[in-house]
Design an enzyme around this catalytic site. Structure first.
Site, PDB file in Angstrom:
ATOM      1  N   HIS A 225      74.423  22.252  20.698  1.00  0.00           N
ATOM      2  CA  HIS A 225      73.228  22.975  21.135  1.00  0.00           C
ATOM      3  C   HIS A 225      73.608  23.891  22.294  1.00  0.00           C
ATOM      4  O   HIS A 225      74.704  23.765  22.856  1.00  0.00           O
ATOM      5  CB  HIS A 225      72.112  21.996  21.562  1.00  0.00           C
TER       6      HIS A 225
HETATM    7  P1  TYD Z   1      71.046  15.393  23.887  1.00  0.00           P
HETATM    8  O1  TYD Z   1      70.942  16.351  25.026  1.00  0.00           O
HETATM    9  O2  TYD Z   1      70.726  15.914  22.527  1.00  0.00           O
HETATM   10  O3  TYD Z   1      72.501  14.752  23.865  1.00  0.00           O
HETATM   11  P2  TYD Z   1      73.885  15.280  23.231  1.00  0.00           P
HETATM   12  O4  TYD Z   1      73.870  16.763  23.264  1.00  0.00           O
HETATM   13  O5  TYD Z   1      74.950  14.681  24.079  1.00  0.00           O
HETATM   14  O6  TYD Z   1      74.016  14.756  21.839  1.00  0.00           O
HETATM   15  O7  TYD Z   1      70.150  14.126  24.215  1.00  0.00           O
HETATM   16  C1  TYD Z   1      70.166  12.964  23.423  1.00  0.00           C
HETATM   17  C2  TYD Z   1      68.811  12.270  23.587  1.00  0.00           C
HETATM   18  O8  TYD Z   1      68.584  11.895  24.927  1.00  0.00           O
HETATM   19  C3  TYD Z   1      67.637  13.146  23.169  1.00  0.00           C
HETATM   20  O9  TYD Z   1      66.710  12.320  22.480  1.00  0.00           O
HETATM   21  C4  TYD Z   1      67.033  13.583  24.467  1.00  0.00           C
HETATM   22  C5  TYD Z   1      67.375  12.473  25.421  1.00  0.00           C
HETATM   23  N1  TYD Z   1      67.588  12.945  26.811  1.00  0.00           N
HETATM   24  C6  TYD Z   1      66.678  12.605  27.796  1.00  0.00           C
HETATM   25  O10 TYD Z   1      65.667  11.924  27.545  1.00  0.00           O
HETATM   26  N2  TYD Z   1      66.907  13.031  29.085  1.00  0.00           N
HETATM   27  C7  TYD Z   1      67.991  13.767  29.415  1.00  0.00           C
HETATM   28  O11 TYD Z   1      68.167  14.129  30.602  1.00  0.00           O
HETATM   29  C8  TYD Z   1      68.919  14.112  28.375  1.00  0.00           C
HETATM   30  C9  TYD Z   1      70.137  14.948  28.672  1.00  0.00           C
HETATM   31  C10 TYD Z   1      68.675  13.689  27.088  1.00  0.00           C
END
Ligand code: TYD
Length: 143
Positions: free
Chosen positions: A54
């Site tokens: 992303h």
């Molecule tokens: P995401 O940013 O998509 O992680 P990655 O890019 O490492 O795969 O986040 C994963 C999950 O965690 C998503 O459901 C959103 C949640 N999240 C939060 O609740 N708070 C946060 O600060 C972050 C970064 C993610």
């Protein structure tokens, strides 16, 4: 690379007393080029897994691999680059509009992320084609 880059934090300790280890301080307004409003860490990731996939519209981040090793691939309108983070005294600044993929989580990797904003799902672009279009619209005139 545009809108990203590695930088070195202080590493306090002495090679003659290596068994005492090291300490890396990170102070607000000194080591980080933005006000930190949130931090989180990613850990327990299998070696075959890829996270991220992303970009963010406004968010600034600094990524620090505080244990183990992880590869961070960044892509923006001007190019792409892969960084291997395996040193807790090194930070990778990642500005807005970078598509990121984290892979090769090795040796119990723990990736600490310092972020400039509170969590906002609307700041994410999770669709790759949308990311390309967004950056074309924003930076297309600069090429
Ligand atoms: P995401 O940013 O998509 O992680 P990655 O890019 O490492 O795969 O986040 C994963 C999950 O965690 C998503 O459901 C959103 C949640 N999240 C939060 O609740 N708070 C946060 O600060 C972050 C970064 C993610």
């Amino acid at each position: 690379m545009y809108n990203s880059g590695l930088f070195k934090f202080r590493k306090i300790g002495s090679q003659s007393k290596e068994h005492l280890g090291y300490l890396t301080p990170i102070e607000a307004h000194q080591e980080i080029p933005f006000e930190v409003k949130r931090l989180y860490y990613i850990y327990g990731v299998g070696e075959e897994e890829i996270r991220g996939k992303h970009s963010h519209k406004k968010l600034h981040q600094v990524l620090i691999c505080v244990n183990g090793s992880v590869d961070i691939k960044l892509e923006n309108f001007f190019g792409d680059e892969t960084y291997t983070l395996n040193d807790p005294s090194v930070g990778l600044y990642v500005g807005p509009d970078n598509w990121r993929e984290m892979s090769n989580f090795k040796d119990n990797a723990v990736l600490l992320v310092l972020a400039s904003e509170e969590y906002d799902p609307d700041d994410y672009i999770r669709d790759y084609d949308e990311f390309i279009q967004h950056n074309q619209k924003k930076y297309g005139g600069l090429k």
